[in-house]
Design an enzyme around this catalytic site. Structure first.
Site, PDB file in Angstrom:
ATOM      1  N   GLU A 107       0.844  -1.203   0.000  1.00 40.38           N
ATOM      2  CA  GLU A 107       0.000   0.000   0.000  1.00 40.38           C
ATOM      3  C   GLU A 107       0.879   1.252   0.000  1.00 40.38           C
ATOM      4  O   GLU A 107       1.980   1.256   0.559  1.00 40.38           O
ATOM      5  CB  GLU A 107      -0.913  -0.069   1.237  1.00 40.38           C
ATOM      6  N   ASP A 108       0.389   2.300  -0.610  1.00 39.16           N
ATOM      7  CA  ASP A 108       1.167   3.539  -0.706  1.00 39.16           C
ATOM      8  C   ASP A 108       1.218   4.315   0.596  1.00 39.16           C
ATOM      9  O   ASP A 108       2.282   4.703   1.065  1.00 39.16           O
ATOM     10  CB  ASP A 108       0.635   4.436  -1.848  1.00 39.16           C
ATOM     11  N   ASP A 111      -3.489   6.647   6.310  1.00 32.51           N
ATOM     12  CA  ASP A 111      -3.871   7.878   7.000  1.00 32.51           C
ATOM     13  C   ASP A 111      -4.793   7.488   8.168  1.00 32.51           C
ATOM     14  O   ASP A 111      -4.309   7.132   9.241  1.00 32.51           O
ATOM     15  CB  ASP A 111      -4.549   8.816   5.994  1.00 32.51           C
ATOM     16  N   PHE A 160      -1.183  16.818   2.574  1.00 37.04           N
ATOM     17  CA  PHE A 160      -1.571  15.973   1.448  1.00 37.04           C
ATOM     18  C   PHE A 160      -0.360  15.785   0.546  1.00 37.04           C
ATOM     19  O   PHE A 160       0.248  16.737   0.073  1.00 37.04           O
ATOM     20  CB  PHE A 160      -2.745  16.577   0.673  1.00 37.04           C
ATOM     21  N   ARG A 173       0.385  11.844 -10.176  1.00 34.71           N
ATOM     22  CA  ARG A 173       0.914  10.486  -9.949  1.00 34.71           C
ATOM     23  C   ARG A 173       2.266  10.298 -10.597  1.00 34.71           C
ATOM     24  O   ARG A 173       3.094   9.526 -10.141  1.00 34.71           O
ATOM     25  CB  ARG A 173      -0.024   9.433 -10.571  1.00 34.71           C
TER      26      ARG A 173
END
Ligand code: IMP
Length: 188
Positions: A107-108, A111, A160, A173
């Protein structure tokens, strides 16, 4: 629409820092699953580059997994806001059966933890031989659910983050580094 230069406030992690982190994570993961046949399950679209780089770094290890396969699933992400709502939707499932396999969720970023909790529940419920979780970026500031992470990359600032697969409304991206967006972009 703001240009890339206008939209980016600062670089958070450079290409070199990302590459060194992925190598370190591959070494850690390789120790955990040495000699095993593993199935890396990348979470689209954010973990696209991370999964590809991690797979190749694992392959370069001398005592890593005996075999590496890759599959992908896709879940709904933020949409138009900058925080997940709690409702995670599966947009695309893995193509392979995970039953009896040594599965690694790739997973990137984590949060609030809801996306990862959903994925761990989904894949864990399918009776894999083992289920491990490898996360590039951790934002621990707004966690609402406790999620186990076996291999963790870097702590991101409470902002963010885009680039290296991570997007804001499908933009950014393609950046090779990780960057913080200007707050003004959220007012657009
Ligand atoms: P969580 O459910 O709040 O843990 O959020 C996880 C998902 O939200 C990740 O898979 C990302 O797709 C997305 N996400 C969370 N934080 C960021 C960010 O800073 N930039 C881009 N995407 C993010």
């Amino acid at each position: 629409m703001l240009s890339y230069d206008e939209a980016i406030e600062s670089v958070v992690f450079t290409e070199l820092e990302i590459a060194a982190t992925v190598d370190r994570m591959a070494a850690e993961l390789g120790r955990l699953c040495a000699g095993e046949a593993v199935l890396l399950v990348g979470v689209l679209k954010g973990a696209l580059f991370f999964t590809a780089d991690l797979a190749r770094a694992l392959t370069r290890l001398e005592d890593g997994p005996s075999e590496i396969r890759m599959d992908f699933l896709a879940v709904s992400s933020y949409g138009n806001s900058n925080r997940t709502s709690g409702e995670v939707r599966l947009l695309k499932d893995v193509a392979e059966s995970v039953e009896g396999r040594n599965v690694v969720i790739v997973e990137d970023i984590v949060d609030n933890g809801l996306t990862l909790a959903y994925l761990q529940g989904l894949l864990g419920g399918r009776h894999p031989a083992s289920l491990r979780t490898c996360v590039l970026l951790d934002k621990p500031f707004h966690r609402t659910v406790d999620v186990p992470i076996d291999v963790l990359g870097l702590e991101a600032p409470d902002a963010f983050i885009v680039g290296y697969g991570l997007d804001y409304q499908e933009r950014f991206r393609n950046l090779p580094y990780l960057a913080k967006l200007q707050a003004s972009i959220f007012a657009e």
